[in-house]
Design a protein around this motif. Structure first.
Motif, PDB file in Angstrom:
ATOM      1  N   LEU A   8     -54.282  76.971  46.823  1.00  0.00           N
ATOM      2  CA  LEU A   8     -54.271  77.378  45.412  1.00  0.00           C
ATOM      3  C   LEU A   8     -55.679  77.897  44.994  1.00  0.00           C
ATOM      4  CD1 LEU A   8     -51.610  74.814  44.002  1.00  0.00           C
ATOM      5  CD2 LEU A   8     -51.213  77.300  43.899  1.00  0.00           C
ATOM      6  N   PRO A   9     -55.794  78.595  43.931  1.00  0.00           N
ATOM      7  CA  PRO A   9     -57.059  79.061  43.364  1.00  0.00           C
ATOM      8  C   PRO A   9     -57.737  77.710  43.071  1.00  0.00           C
ATOM      9  CG  PRO A   9     -55.346  80.566  42.461  1.00  0.00           C
ATOM     10  CD  PRO A   9     -54.697  79.281  43.256  1.00  0.00           C
ATOM     11  N   ASP A  66     -59.129  76.111  40.340  1.00  0.00           N
ATOM     12  CA  ASP A  66     -58.662  75.326  39.288  1.00  0.00           C
ATOM     13  C   ASP A  66     -57.227  74.814  39.225  1.00  0.00           C
ATOM     14  OD1 ASP A  66     -57.798  78.056  39.218  1.00  0.00           O
ATOM     15  OD2 ASP A  66     -57.050  77.746  37.228  1.00  0.00           O
ATOM     16  N   GLN A  67     -56.324  75.613  39.982  1.00  0.00           N
ATOM     17  CA  GLN A  67     -54.943  74.830  40.233  1.00  0.00           C
ATOM     18  C   GLN A  67     -54.749  73.679  41.381  1.00  0.00           C
ATOM     19  OE1 GLN A  67     -52.333  78.474  40.377  1.00  0.00           O
ATOM     20  NE2 GLN A  67     -51.638  78.127  38.173  1.00  0.00           N
ATOM     21  N   ALA A  93     -52.713  84.291  46.157  1.00  0.00           N
ATOM     22  CA  ALA A  93     -53.025  82.973  46.503  1.00  0.00           C
ATOM     23  C   ALA A  93     -51.793  82.110  45.711  1.00  0.00           C
ATOM     24  CB  ALA A  93     -54.207  82.330  46.042  1.00  0.00           C
ATOM     25  N   GLN A  94     -51.630  82.386  44.664  1.00  0.00           N
ATOM     26  CA  GLN A  94     -50.209  81.556  44.169  1.00  0.00           C
ATOM     27  C   GLN A  94     -49.251  81.578  44.783  1.00  0.00           C
ATOM     28  OE1 GLN A  94     -51.246  83.189  40.259  1.00  0.00           O
ATOM     29  NE2 GLN A  94     -51.933  81.102  39.560  1.00  0.00           N
ATOM     30  N   GLU A 139     -55.986  88.776  43.931  1.00  0.00           N
ATOM     31  CA  GLU A 139     -56.472  87.679  44.610  1.00  0.00           C
ATOM     32  C   GLU A 139     -55.548  86.356  44.189  1.00  0.00           C
ATOM     33  OE1 GLU A 139     -60.289  85.578  46.563  1.00  0.00           O
ATOM     34  OE2 GLU A 139     -60.639  87.323  45.598  1.00  0.00           O
ATOM     35  N   ARG A 140     -55.771  86.113  42.774  1.00  0.00           N
ATOM     36  CA  ARG A 140     -55.473  84.830  42.352  1.00  0.00           C
ATOM     37  C   ARG A 140     -53.818  84.611  42.526  1.00  0.00           C
ATOM     38  NH1 ARG A 140     -56.810  80.744  38.768  1.00  0.00           N
ATOM     39  NH2 ARG A 140     -55.100  79.914  37.485  1.00  0.00           N
TER      40      ARG A 140
END
Length: 211
Positions: free
Chosen positions: A122-123, A125-126, A23-24, A19-20
């Motif tokens: 984006l996730p 945090d990013q 998204a990126q 998933e992460r």
């Protein structure tokens, strides 16, 4: 292209990507739209206008090469991150040519909304990191942001010079308006500000800028 549709929606990623990472990659794909956003500035090497992706790359190169002229010590890597990210919001907000009267009327609101939408891909945090970098550049409160903004002023001035006037011939490009752009270079680099001043002085002498 439908601005409401993501590029990735036209050719969805295969199943099985974490998933992460998905998204990126979705964000990376959407960033391809930056190559389609045309600026008013001419290219020096071809008879066409510059796009935002080319502009951002050129600024990053200038940061690497010209950092020694910053009036304050800067972290070159951090300044590069700022200039690469600063125009991404124009994917949704569009470019606001500086010499077109009224083009920047609601620019701050459009770009803030675009930042929310784009970085939100984006996730978390990013997304927060990218938004913080964009906000830092916009505020211009750090040495890196000030130098990045100086490059953002100097690059189109150099392109205008190489094109024999370029956007200096637009209706809103009076000497006062061009000098205001010059001031953005001076704010971060005395040496580069002197160069910008010479470009403007000679541009005036040659009739490329209206007194």
């Amino acid at each position: 292209m439908d601005d409401d549709a993501l590029i990735i929606d036209r050719q969805p990623l295969p199943a099985g990507i974490p998933e992460r990472l998905a998204a990126q990659l979705r964000f990376v794909a959407e960033a391809d739209k930056l190559k389609t956003v045309l600026r008013a500035s001419p290219l020096a090497a071809a008879e066409r206008r510059e796009n935002d992706a080319e502009h951002s790359w050129h600024l990053a190169l200038m940061v690497i090469l010209l950092a020694e002229y910053a009036d304050e010590p800067i972290d070159v890597g951090h300044a590069m991150r700022l200039v690469v990210i600063h125009d991404l919001v124009e994917i949704y907000a569009g470019d606001s040519p500086v010499f077109v009267p009224g083009a920047d009327g609601d620019q701050q609101e459009r770009e803030a909304a675009a930042a929310d939408r784009l970085f939100g891909l984006l996730p978390p945090d990013q997304a927060g990191e990218m938004r913080a970098l964009w906000d830092e550049f916009e505020a211009g409160l750090t040495p890196e942001a000030r130098f990045g903004k100086a490059m953002d002023r100097l690059e189109p001035m150099l392109l205008n010079w190489l094109a024999g006037g370029g956007t200096w011939g637009m209706p809103g490009a009076s000497e006062a308006a061009v000098r205001a752009r010059e001031a953005g270079v001076v704010a971060a680099s005395t040496s580069l500000g002197d160069v910008a001043g010479l470009l403007v002085d000679e541009g005036l002498r040659r009739g490329w800028i209206r007194p």
